[in-house]
Write a protein that holds these residues in place. Structure first.
Motif, PDB file in Angstrom:
ATOM      1  N   LEU A   5      47.446  37.759  47.319  1.00 42.64           N
ATOM      2  CA  LEU A   5      46.335  38.405  47.062  1.00 42.64           C
ATOM      3  C   LEU A   5      45.841  39.980  46.950  1.00 42.64           C
ATOM      4  CD1 LEU A   5      43.876  35.072  47.262  1.00 42.64           C
ATOM      5  CD2 LEU A   5      45.502  36.145  45.272  1.00 42.64           C
ATOM      6  N   SER A  11      40.545  36.556  47.676  1.00 48.01           N
ATOM      7  CA  SER A  11      40.580  37.274  48.177  1.00 48.01           C
ATOM      8  C   SER A  11      39.467  38.508  47.591  1.00 48.01           C
ATOM      9  CB  SER A  11      42.192  38.271  48.194  1.00 48.01           C
ATOM     10  OG  SER A  11      41.948  39.478  48.864  1.00 48.01           O
ATOM     11  N   ARG A  59      46.802  35.895  38.682  1.00 46.23           N
ATOM     12  CA  ARG A  59      45.423  35.869  39.085  1.00 46.23           C
ATOM     13  C   ARG A  59      44.424  36.339  37.461  1.00 46.23           C
ATOM     14  NH1 ARG A  59      49.420  37.927  43.593  1.00 46.23           N
ATOM     15  NH2 ARG A  59      50.228  36.288  44.177  1.00 46.23           N
ATOM     16  N   VAL A 105      40.429  38.770  43.811  1.00 46.49           N
ATOM     17  CA  VAL A 105      41.485  38.343  43.425  1.00 46.49           C
ATOM     18  C   VAL A 105      41.453  36.835  43.894  1.00 46.49           C
ATOM     19  CG1 VAL A 105      44.180  38.507  43.028  1.00 46.49           C
ATOM     20  CG2 VAL A 105      42.358  40.796  43.574  1.00 46.49           C
ATOM     21  N   GLU A 106      42.066  36.261  42.319  1.00 46.65           N
ATOM     22  CA  GLU A 106      41.845  34.820  42.786  1.00 46.65           C
ATOM     23  C   GLU A 106      42.836  34.103  42.300  1.00 46.65           C
ATOM     24  OE1 GLU A 106      38.312  32.422  40.793  1.00 46.65           O
ATOM     25  OE2 GLU A 106      39.582  31.624  39.729  1.00 46.65           O
ATOM     26  N   GLN A 107      43.530  33.047  42.872  1.00 48.22           N
ATOM     27  CA  GLN A 107      45.321  32.442  42.642  1.00 48.22           C
ATOM     28  C   GLN A 107      44.702  30.658  42.079  1.00 48.22           C
ATOM     29  OE1 GLN A 107      48.166  33.801  43.317  1.00 48.22           O
ATOM     30  NE2 GLN A 107      49.608  32.360  42.431  1.00 48.22           N
TER      31      GLN A 107
END
Length: 495
Positions: free
Chosen positions: A46, A262, A202, A275-277
């Protein structure tokens, strides 16, 4: 079922232990690998994606921001405003030259003195404090920063959703001359972010200090949603917007999925880059690999176990055959006879049949052995057994009782001696294959009907006495023992 389990209990226990070991090992591996993946995503994936996005978004946002800063400090436009805006065409031509560079879809200038809104096509309007669409200008007048980034509709460009960079223009004494800026088409920026999301797998958000989603791949509707309104992310809004400290590592759960996040602050824009996953999605490939590996290992183990079981079964069958079959003639031996007898008797009771016991003996077998040797004697025993077997039905039993003696158990439905006579006849007419001098033999048969409660020993004894009577009567014949209830020594009927 219980007998099968007892025979293969050790193999089954070992198989279950091995399967358990494979499953436990797969679970431990999955847990360790998922922890490693989670750590790698949070600590490397991230943040690195954020760095890459920030560096690549430079051309999309930071360069237009730099362009807005440059034109805000352009002395030509400052002098034009101070000279009374005598020729509006100069401003339009100047703004038209900016359009199309660095992704800029439009540029504008609002004069503080005249409140005129200039754009590439001329004068758009005169801004007014009473017009809700012009509140942005009066907000910029009073702000302490040199610029702001705002999302609004660009009415000079067909009402397109646009990201505006509004920059204050000041004279040498720091007095406000107006607000100048550039516009970036929001759909184009959202499309660019969607390409990044597809590339990195992401989700990406740009959030301003108030929690408003300034930029994302979501539909370009205005007003933009706030962080507090997004499912899952709303619970983290306080932590994300708490301050521009070091990058934050956060996580939340939504609809059974776990998301890693993050967050970092971008001082150039005054925004937070998120930033996302979806961790569940990231682990799907690992889970598929672990399950596939588990299935393959289990299948291999089961195949090995099946091979072992088949080998054991064949070995046991061979041992059982060695233990229950006469190796010379292929007939059942005494052990097999005693083992099969209870089931055979039950079959007779179910079919209302009377057990018929035949005691057979090869006539003059000792003389054949003495004259031709034991090899011919063995051949004679094998061929005799084959001849007898060829005349029996599926449920009849043929037992080598010892030496040259055989016993046949057959189901009878009366005083039927046709089976015994067929056996005697086929043997007497047969020329032994492989024996010298076209050797033929005969057999003598003692026959009795075995009715309960007579014991097996008694029935065999009566058949043996009938056989003795057949021998005494000249051999090559069948003698029927009288019923057990009226038995007396020597009471036999010759057939």
């Amino acid at each position: 079922m219980s007998g099968t389990f007892a025979r293969y209990r050790l193999v089954i226990i070992i198989t279950l232990l091995l399967l358990g070991g494979i499953v436990i090992n797969a679970c431990l591996y999955y847990r360790q690998a998922s922890d490693d993946i989670r750590r790698s995503i949070a600590e490397q994936g991230l943040p690195l994606t954020g760095d890459t996005i920030f560096s690549e978004i430079d051309q999309g946002i930071l360069r237009p921001l730099s362009a807005a800063t440059l034109i805000a400090h352009d002395t030509f436009m400052a002098a034009w405003l101070q000279d009374g805006e005598t020729n509006p065409a100069l401003a339009s031509r100047y703004l038209r030259a900016i359009n199309g560079r660095n992704g800029i879809s439009g540029s504008f200038l609002v004069s503080e003195r005249s409140r005129r809104y200039y754009y590439a096509g001329g004068v758009h309007k005169t801004v007014s404090a009473g017009d809700p669409q012009d509140t942005w200008y009066f907000r910029c007048r009073d702000m302490r920063r040199d610029y702001e980034i705002n999302l609004d509709w660009d009415m000079t460009n067909g009402g397109q959703a646009t990201m505006f960079i509004n920059h204050r223009m000041l004279d040498e004494q720091g007095r406000l001359l107006g607000v100048i800026g550039v516009g970036l088409p929001l759909p184009q920026l959202s499309k660019q972010l969607a390409a990044y999301e597809q590339r990195f797998q992401r989700r990406i958000y740009f959030i301003d200090g108030n929690g408003r989603v300034m930029l994302s791949s979501m539909p370009t509707t205005l007003p933009r949603p706030r962080l507090q309104e997004l499912p899952g992310l709303s619970t983290l809004s306080g932590a994300i917007l708490s301050g521009p400290e070091t990058p934050k590592k956060l996580e939340y759960k939504l609809h059974g999925n776990r998301y890693l996040l993050s967050s970092r602050f971008l001082p150039e824009l005054g925004w937070h880059l998120l930033v996302e996953q979806n961790e569940t999605s990231a682990l799907r490939q690992l889970r598929t690999a672990v399950l596939t590996n588990l299935a393959i290992n289990s299948a291999i183990l089961l195949l090995v176990v099946m091979a072992v079981l088949i080998t054991l079964q064949r070995h046991q069958q061979k041992l059982r055959q060695l233990a229950t079959t006469d190796q010379l003639t292929g007939c059942l031996n005494r052990l097999a006879f005693l083992d099969l007898l209870p089931g055979w008797l039950r079959h007779c009771r179910r079919s209302d049949a009377i057990p018929q016991l035949l005691m057979l003996d090869i006539d003059h077998f000792k003389q054949v052995n003495d004259r031709y040797g034991h090899q011919v004697g063995d051949l004679l025993l094998r061929e005799t057994a084959e001849l007898l077997r060829s005349q029996l039905r599926g449920n009849d039993l043929l037992i080598r009782w010892g030496g040259e003696e055989f016993i046949v158990l057959a189901a009878s439905y009366g005083h039927d001696d046709s089976l015994a006579e067929r056996l005697r006849s086929i043997v007497s007419r047969h020329i032994m294959q492989g024996a010298p001098d076209k050797l033929t033999i005969t057999i003598s048969i003692g026959m009795c009907l075995w009715r309960e409660p007579e014991t097996l020993e008694s029935a065999i004894d009566r058949a043996d006495q009938a056989l003795y009577a057949a021998k005494q009567a000249g051999r090559n014949r069948v003698c029927l023992a009288r019923p057990h209830s009226s038995d007396s020594p020597g009471s036999f009927s010759e057939k």
